[in-house]
Design a protein around this motif. Structure first.
Motif, short mmCIF file in Angstrom:
data_model
loop_
_atom_site.label_atom_id
_atom_site.label_comp_id
_atom_site.label_asym_id
_atom_site.label_seq_id
_atom_site.Cartn_x
_atom_site.Cartn_y
_atom_site.Cartn_z
N LEU A 57 0.76 -1.25 0.15
CA LEU A 57 -0.23 0.02 0.05
C LEU A 57 0.83 1.13 0.01
O LEU A 57 0.80 1.93 -0.82
CB LEU A 57 -0.97 0.05 1.14
N VAL A 58 1.97 1.17 0.83
CA VAL A 58 2.77 2.61 0.95
C VAL A 58 3.43 2.71 -0.51
O VAL A 58 3.58 3.69 -1.00
CB VAL A 58 3.64 2.50 2.07
N VAL A 59 3.96 1.46 -1.18
CA VAL A 59 4.60 1.65 -2.33
C VAL A 59 3.74 2.22 -3.31
O VAL A 59 4.07 2.98 -4.19
CB VAL A 59 5.25 0.07 -2.65
N SER A 60 2.43 1.63 -3.34
CA SER A 60 1.58 2.18 -4.49
C SER A 60 1.18 3.71 -4.19
O SER A 60 1.16 4.24 -5.20
CB SER A 60 0.41 1.08 -4.44
N ILE A 61 1.06 4.08 -3.01
CA ILE A 61 0.64 5.48 -2.84
C ILE A 61 2.10 6.20 -2.98
O ILE A 61 1.75 7.42 -3.70
CB ILE A 61 0.63 5.77 -1.26
N VAL A 62 3.35 5.82 -2.86
CA VAL A 62 4.26 6.64 -3.45
C VAL A 62 4.65 6.67 -4.90
O VAL A 62 5.03 7.70 -5.31
CB VAL A 62 5.70 5.97 -2.64
N MET A 63 4.28 5.55 -5.54
CA MET A 63 4.43 5.64 -6.92
C MET A 63 3.38 6.66 -7.63
O MET A 63 3.77 6.94 -8.72
CB MET A 63 4.12 4.17 -7.51
#
Length: 64
Positions: A57-63
């Motif tokens: 989830l954090v990776v998808s938000i940062v991307m």
């Protein structure tokens, strides 16, 4: 127990009874530990899955 039994025989009978009781107790303890081990494995698996979900989830938000 009879009083005319040799003391060695009395001790052997008591030891046999003690060993049987201890075997039963340790069997119960082992069964409980096995069940706890399975539960801990499931808890660990759920924890790891949750961690991976949060990281994803954090990776998808940062991307974005």
């Amino acid at each position: 127990m009879k009083k005319d039994m040799p003391s060695e025989l009395k001790v052997q009978i008591e030891l046999d009874a003690h060993e049987k009781l201890c075997e039963e107790r340790y069997g119960n303890i082992n069964d409980k530990l096995t069940a706890l081990d399975k539960r801990m494995w499931r808890i660990e698996a759920m924890s790891m899955a949750g961690t991976f979900a949060v990281i994803a989830l954090v990776v998808s938000i940062v991307m974005k």
